[in-house]
Design a protein around this motif. Structure first.
Motif, PDB file in Angstrom:
ATOM      1  N   UNK A  14     -32.799 -77.313 -10.073  1.00 49.72           N
ATOM      2  CA  UNK A  14     -32.848 -76.698 -11.403  1.00 49.72           C
ATOM      3  C   UNK A  14     -31.740 -77.258 -12.283  1.00 49.72           C
ATOM      4  N   UNK A  15     -30.562 -77.439 -11.711  1.00 53.55           N
ATOM      5  CA  UNK A  15     -29.449 -77.993 -12.474  1.00 53.55           C
ATOM      6  C   UNK A  15     -29.714 -79.439 -12.875  1.00 53.55           C
ATOM      7  N   UNK A  16     -30.287 -80.227 -11.982  1.00 56.66           N
ATOM      8  CA  UNK A  16     -30.619 -81.619 -12.313  1.00 56.66           C
ATOM      9  C   UNK A  16     -31.661 -81.692 -13.427  1.00 56.66           C
ATOM     10  N   UNK A  17     -32.683 -80.831 -13.350  1.00 56.98           N
ATOM     11  CA  UNK A  17     -33.695 -80.806 -14.414  1.00 56.98           C
ATOM     12  C   UNK A  17     -33.070 -80.436 -15.755  1.00 56.98           C
ATOM     13  N   UNK A  18     -32.170 -79.452 -15.741  1.00 57.56           N
ATOM     14  CA  UNK A  18     -31.518 -79.049 -16.980  1.00 57.56           C
ATOM     15  C   UNK A  18     -30.661 -80.185 -17.530  1.00 57.56           C
ATOM     16  N   UNK A  19     -29.963 -80.891 -16.682  1.00 54.77           N
ATOM     17  CA  UNK A  19     -29.132 -82.008 -17.139  1.00 54.77           C
ATOM     18  C   UNK A  19     -29.987 -83.134 -17.712  1.00 54.77           C
ATOM     19  N   UNK A  20     -31.150 -83.385 -17.108  1.00 54.73           N
ATOM     20  CA  UNK A  20     -32.049 -84.408 -17.652  1.00 54.73           C
ATOM     21  C   UNK A  20     -32.544 -84.012 -19.039  1.00 54.73           C
ATOM     22  N   UNK A  21     -32.873 -82.732 -19.228  1.00 55.48           N
ATOM     23  CA  UNK A  21     -33.312 -82.264 -20.548  1.00 55.48           C
ATOM     24  C   UNK A  21     -32.167 -82.324 -21.551  1.00 55.48           C
ATOM     25  N   UNK A  22     -30.961 -81.974 -21.099  1.00 53.70           N
ATOM     26  CA  UNK A  22     -29.807 -82.032 -21.994  1.00 53.70           C
ATOM     27  C   UNK A  22     -29.481 -83.466 -22.394  1.00 53.70           C
ATOM     28  N   UNK A  23     -29.753 -84.422 -21.515  1.00 56.05           N
ATOM     29  CA  UNK A  23     -29.478 -85.831 -21.824  1.00 56.05           C
ATOM     30  C   UNK A  23     -30.380 -86.332 -22.950  1.00 56.05           C
ATOM     31  N   UNK A  24     -31.534 -85.707 -23.135  1.00 61.63           N
ATOM     32  CA  UNK A  24     -32.443 -86.097 -24.214  1.00 61.63           C
ATOM     33  C   UNK A  24     -32.089 -85.432 -25.538  1.00 61.63           C
ATOM     34  N   UNK A  25     -31.126 -84.563 -25.543  1.00 56.98           N
ATOM     35  CA  UNK A  25     -30.696 -83.905 -26.767  1.00 56.98           C
ATOM     36  C   UNK A  25     -30.473 -82.428 -26.534  1.00 56.98           C
ATOM     37  N   UNK A  39     -24.728 -74.824 -24.605  1.00 56.72           N
ATOM     38  CA  UNK A  39     -25.601 -75.929 -24.984  1.00 56.72           C
ATOM     39  C   UNK A  39     -26.947 -75.724 -24.300  1.00 56.72           C
ATOM     40  N   UNK A  40     -27.997 -75.764 -25.084  1.00 54.13           N
ATOM     41  CA  UNK A  40     -29.349 -75.626 -24.555  1.00 54.13           C
ATOM     42  C   UNK A  40     -30.143 -76.862 -24.965  1.00 54.13           C
ATOM     43  N   UNK A  41     -31.111 -77.267 -24.147  1.00 53.45           N
ATOM     44  CA  UNK A  41     -31.914 -78.443 -24.499  1.00 53.45           C
ATOM     45  C   UNK A  41     -32.617 -78.248 -25.831  1.00 53.45           C
ATOM     46  N   UNK A  42     -32.674 -79.321 -26.615  1.00 53.12           N
ATOM     47  CA  UNK A  42     -33.379 -79.279 -27.891  1.00 53.12           C
ATOM     48  C   UNK A  42     -34.868 -79.141 -27.621  1.00 53.12           C
TER      49      UNK A  42
END
Length: 115
Positions: A14-25, A39-42
């Motif tokens: 779950x943390x890796x998925x969140x970091x991948x989404x955060x990397x996109x903005x 910070x939440x994913x755009x």
């Protein structure tokens, strides 16, 4: 012990998925419960957008309309029939290029404008 390990792996995924989404903005927002800034994913989605797909479909229909207007329905149908008797790829092309009601109406309108 296995339950603790599987729980850890779920949290890590779950943390890796969140970091991948955060990397996109991401966007910084105020968490109303805790009062902290987080910070939440755009809300952006990845991949091709709906606009690109619709533009490609509109371009394809415009192409079919132009060819049908230029050739006329008789010659156009002869070419589609020739495609339909070919390989699997040509048959798929013939199915895509067949005269549909929208293309026929647009070609009729186009022939009135050209004449």
């Amino acid at each position: 012990m296995e339950e603790a390990l599987s729980s850890y792996k779920r949290r890590e995924q779950a943390l890796r998925r969140k970091h991948e989404r955060l990397a996109r903005g991401y966007v910084t927002k105020l968490d109303k419960k805790t009062g902290n800034y987080v910070q939440v994913p755009a809300g952006k989605t990845g991949g091709m957008g709906l606009r690109v797909i619709l533009a490609a479909a509109a371009g394809f229909i415009a192409f079919k309309t132009l060819v049908l207007t230029y050739l006329g329905s008789g010659d156009y149908q002869v070419h589609v029939d020739t495609l339909a008797s070919g390989s699997i790829f040509e048959r798929v092309g013939a199915w895509l290029m067949q005269i549909d009601p929208l293309t026929a109406k647009l070609a009729e309108l186009g022939s009135l404008l050209v004449s």
